[in-house]
Scaffold this active site. Sequence first.
Site, PDB file in Angstrom:
ATOM      1  N   TYR A  56     -12.273  -2.013  -3.511  1.00  0.00           N
ATOM      2  CA  TYR A  56     -12.796  -2.152  -2.154  1.00  0.00           C
ATOM      3  C   TYR A  56     -14.322  -2.048  -2.097  1.00  0.00           C
ATOM      4  CZ  TYR A  56      -8.241  -2.166   0.232  1.00  0.00           C
ATOM      5  OH  TYR A  56      -7.000  -2.507   0.713  1.00  0.00           O
ATOM      6  N   ASN A  62      -1.904   0.074   6.887  1.00  0.00           N
ATOM      7  CA  ASN A  62      -1.356  -1.190   7.384  1.00  0.00           C
ATOM      8  C   ASN A  62      -0.505  -1.928   6.343  1.00  0.00           C
ATOM      9  OD1 ASN A  62      -3.420  -2.006   5.772  1.00  0.00           O
ATOM     10  ND2 ASN A  62      -4.614  -3.022   7.370  1.00  0.00           N
ATOM     11  N   GLU A 118      -9.624 -10.645  -7.499  1.00  0.00           N
ATOM     12  CA  GLU A 118      -8.664  -9.548  -7.318  1.00  0.00           C
ATOM     13  C   GLU A 118      -7.506  -9.647  -8.300  1.00  0.00           C
ATOM     14  OE1 GLU A 118      -9.653  -8.839  -2.560  1.00  0.00           O
ATOM     15  OE2 GLU A 118      -7.652  -9.511  -3.151  1.00  0.00           O
ATOM     16  N   LYS A 176       0.822  -1.205   0.000  1.00  0.00           N
ATOM     17  CA  LYS A 176       0.000   0.000   0.000  1.00  0.00           C
ATOM     18  C   LYS A 176       0.869   1.273   0.000  1.00  0.00           C
ATOM     19  CE  LYS A 176      -3.862  -2.301   2.356  1.00  0.00           C
ATOM     20  NZ  LYS A 176      -4.878  -2.195   3.425  1.00  0.00           N
TER      21      LYS A 176
END
Length: 142
Positions: A51, A114, A128, A11
Amino acid sequence: MAVERTLSIIKPDGVERNLIGKVVARFEEEGLAPVAMRMVHLSKKEAEGFYAVHAERPFFDSLVQFMTRSPVVVMVLEGDDAIARNREIMGATNPEEADEGTLRALYASGIEENTVHGSDSPENAAKEIKYFFSDVQVFSRA
Ligand code: IDP
Ligand code: MG
């Protein structure tokens, strides 16, 4: 144990803090081999689509803003039990609850930032992976 593929994302917080090498090294050491990899700066639409299951959650807008802040590394990991193994290596969503030595315990700064994403089921892994890679962009090293 079956060879599986799972989607992993480093991320924005992980890329910004120069953790790409450390995260990839950890996966390789643990027997999860990258079989597809690229860097992408997600658009708002792309992050919202990825998401979509969390669209009704109170943290959704903030999550989308975070995920579009700067580039991410998306990759497909292949190995025995890759989906569950990746989740184990990542640790719990909230780094305060993550087991010692997991990526999130080591590197995450909070429940939102995170550092890594990992698919949570075979169905979501397939979905995904498809979201980011076509079949010819994914190799096999098993
Ligand atoms: P996971 O990434 O461990 O599968 P999910 O519940 O699927 O966790 O949530 C997706 C992502 O949304 C998390 O990794 C985290 O970045 C963010 N998130 C989850 N819960 C919260 C929260 O309570 N506040 C802020 N962000 C959250
Ligand atoms: Mg999840």
